[in-house]
Design an enzyme around this catalytic site. Structure first.
Site, mmCIF file in Angstrom:
data_model
loop_
_atom_site.group_PDB
_atom_site.id
_atom_site.type_symbol
_atom_site.label_atom_id
_atom_site.label_comp_id
_atom_site.label_asym_id
_atom_site.label_seq_id
_atom_site.Cartn_x
_atom_site.Cartn_y
_atom_site.Cartn_z
ATOM 1 N N LEU A 153 10.995 -20.905 -4.002
ATOM 2 C CA LEU A 153 9.996 -19.994 -3.430
ATOM 3 C C LEU A 153 8.784 -19.957 -4.353
ATOM 4 O O LEU A 153 8.948 -19.947 -5.572
ATOM 5 C CB LEU A 153 10.618 -18.589 -3.312
ATOM 6 N N GLU A 185 0.047 -13.365 12.358
ATOM 7 C CA GLU A 185 0.565 -12.188 13.052
ATOM 8 C C GLU A 185 0.551 -11.032 12.056
ATOM 9 O O GLU A 185 0.885 -11.216 10.875
ATOM 10 C CB GLU A 185 2.001 -12.432 13.533
ATOM 11 N N SER A 210 -7.203 -5.810 -6.303
ATOM 12 C CA SER A 210 -8.364 -6.369 -5.612
ATOM 13 C C SER A 210 -9.610 -6.269 -6.484
ATOM 14 O O SER A 210 -9.630 -5.515 -7.472
ATOM 15 C CB SER A 210 -8.600 -5.617 -4.298
ATOM 16 N N THR A 211 -10.642 -7.007 -6.102
ATOM 17 C CA THR A 211 -11.901 -6.950 -6.856
ATOM 18 C C THR A 211 -12.480 -5.528 -6.802
ATOM 19 O O THR A 211 -13.249 -5.147 -7.670
ATOM 20 C CB THR A 211 -12.929 -7.962 -6.296
ATOM 21 N N HIS A 269 3.069 3.089 -8.865
ATOM 22 C CA HIS A 269 2.993 1.649 -9.143
ATOM 23 C C HIS A 269 4.261 1.165 -9.846
ATOM 24 O O HIS A 269 4.773 0.095 -9.551
ATOM 25 C CB HIS A 269 1.761 1.332 -9.996
ATOM 26 N N ARG A 325 1.542 -5.024 6.185
ATOM 27 C CA ARG A 325 0.882 -3.971 5.396
ATOM 28 C C ARG A 325 1.700 -2.695 5.509
ATOM 29 O O ARG A 325 2.048 -2.258 6.612
ATOM 30 C CB ARG A 325 -0.551 -3.711 5.869
ATOM 31 N N GLY A 354 0.197 5.347 -4.479
ATOM 32 C CA GLY A 354 -0.427 6.604 -4.911
ATOM 33 C C GLY A 354 0.133 7.786 -4.133
ATOM 34 O O GLY A 354 0.522 8.807 -4.725
ATOM 35 N N ARG A 355 0.211 7.627 -2.810
ATOM 36 C CA ARG A 355 0.723 8.728 -1.973
ATOM 37 C C ARG A 355 2.199 9.020 -2.280
ATOM 38 O O ARG A 355 2.634 10.163 -2.311
ATOM 39 C CB ARG A 355 0.553 8.380 -0.478
ATOM 40 N N ASP A 378 0.825 -1.209 0.000
ATOM 41 C CA ASP A 378 0.000 0.000 0.000
ATOM 42 C C ASP A 378 0.860 1.260 0.000
ATOM 43 O O ASP A 378 1.957 1.265 0.565
ATOM 44 C CB ASP A 378 -0.919 -0.033 1.240
ATOM 45 N N GLY A 379 0.353 2.319 -0.603
ATOM 46 C CA GLY A 379 1.011 3.624 -0.530
ATOM 47 C C GLY A 379 1.649 4.094 -1.826
ATOM 48 O O GLY A 379 2.309 5.133 -1.839
HETATM 49 C C1 FPP Z 1 -1.627 0.109 -3.535
HETATM 50 O O1 FPP Z 1 -1.224 1.445 -3.529
HETATM 51 C C2 FPP Z 1 -0.998 -0.642 -4.636
HETATM 52 C C3 FPP Z 1 -1.662 -1.292 -5.629
HETATM 53 C C4 FPP Z 1 -3.141 -1.345 -5.711
HETATM 54 C C5 FPP Z 1 -0.974 -1.962 -6.745
HETATM 55 C C6 FPP Z 1 0.286 -2.718 -6.427
HETATM 56 C C7 FPP Z 1 0.900 -3.131 -7.695
HETATM 57 C C8 FPP Z 1 2.202 -3.080 -8.004
HETATM 58 C C9 FPP Z 1 3.277 -2.686 -7.066
HETATM 59 C C10 FPP Z 1 2.550 -3.436 -9.418
HETATM 60 C C11 FPP Z 1 3.477 -4.555 -9.623
HETATM 61 C C12 FPP Z 1 3.108 -5.841 -8.989
HETATM 62 C C13 FPP Z 1 3.683 -7.028 -9.312
HETATM 63 C C14 FPP Z 1 3.301 -8.241 -8.535
HETATM 64 C C15 FPP Z 1 4.696 -7.168 -10.376
HETATM 65 P P1 FPP Z 1 -2.335 2.582 -3.630
HETATM 66 O O2 FPP Z 1 -2.462 2.961 -5.066
HETATM 67 O O3 FPP Z 1 -3.589 2.102 -2.981
HETATM 68 O O4 FPP Z 1 -1.665 3.728 -2.801
HETATM 69 P P2 FPP Z 1 -2.399 4.881 -1.957
HETATM 70 O O5 FPP Z 1 -3.102 4.192 -0.828
HETATM 71 O O6 FPP Z 1 -1.283 5.750 -1.514
HETATM 72 O O7 FPP Z 1 -3.338 5.567 -2.900
#
Ligand code: FPP
Length: 244
Positions: free
Chosen positions: A132, A208, A66-67, A38, A189, A24-25, A21-22
């Protein structure tokens, strides 16, 4: 002493799941579009995968889409899909060289056809790898997974393969997308959020949880080791007690 050496090799979690997560920020802080976050998140995927391998983790599950993520702007969704396929293609040889098997969980039939085909190639080419297992959750939602499991159990009851009286928690476990995979002992997370966001809800009953304020693109191998060390300091009781 470096963090990898501080890990107790006898108590390494077999399966680690991550809510990345994060992104976008991270991009917004740099005055950039979300997709830039991303793109940089892919580097953190590499770091986490490498760290998991070095620490001796056997299964690493990453929540990539996610869905609910379909509700994001169209260009972000399309950009993410493209990024996923491109990253997996680019990394394919590295995955094979390092013995990393790729698996996908989620409603893959809901993904664009081209994405499904490219993923299948990578799944087939890494099927023999054993160091793995990298499980990417794509178009994944735990509620959907449980509804799919319930539907399949109902179908199997109707066709005589399963008896309603025999349905136990271990039966349900066998109908999940993760049927042959042990449940995660540790969930990480990033970005300071403290939610499960419809991720592996059945599988994480006893996991955990480790939360870090680090935004996903900044996540390093040391951040992964810190989470494992934190996990090793927890007392896991599974509803029992360790006092006598
Ligand atoms: C959440 O950040 C991130 C995602 C929804 C996408 C994660 C995907 C990747 C890192 C792309 C590559 C993945 C693989 C497996 C090769 P957010 O956009 O929700 O961030 P925010 O909460 O700051 O808006």
């Amino acid at each position: 002493m470096d963090l990898l050496e501080q890990i107790d090799r006898q108590r390494v979690p077999q399966h680690v799941a991550i809510i990345m997560d994060g992104n976008g920020r991270w991009a917004q802080q740099r005055g950039n579009k979300r997709l830039y976050g991303h793109e940089n998140g892919v580097n953190a995927v590499r770091q986490a995968t490498e760290a998991a391998g070095k620490a001796g983790v056997k299964y690493l599950t990453l929540y990539a889409f996610s869905t609910e993520n379909w509700n994001r702007p169209k260009d972000e969704v399309e950009g993410l899909m493209l990024l996923l396929v491109e990253s997996i293609n680019t990394e394919l040889q590295t995955l094979i060289k390092n013995g990393i098997q790729l698996r996908i969980i989620g409603q893959t039939q809901g993904l664009p056809l081209q994405v499904q085909q490219k993923l299948q190639v990578a799944i087939d080419k890494t099927a023999h790898c054993e160091t793995l297992t990298l499980i990417v959750a794509l178009n994944y939602g735990a509620h959907q997974e449980l509804a799919d499991a319930a539907r399949q159990m109902a179908i199997d009851c109707l066709n005589g393969k399963l008896s309603p009286n025999d349905i136990s928690p271990s039966t349900v476990q066998q109908y999940l997308y993760t049927a042959s995979i042990p449940n995660p002992e540790l969930m990480i997370r990033t970005s300071g959020e403290h939610r499960l966001s419809n991720f592996l809800l059945w599988q994480m009953a006893y996991s955990e949880l480790h939360f870090t304020p680090v935004l996903w693109p900044d996540f390093t191998q040391d951040d992964f080791y810190k989470a494992v060390i934190d996990f090793q300091h927890r007392e896991r009781r599974f509803g029992g007690t360790t006092s006598v």
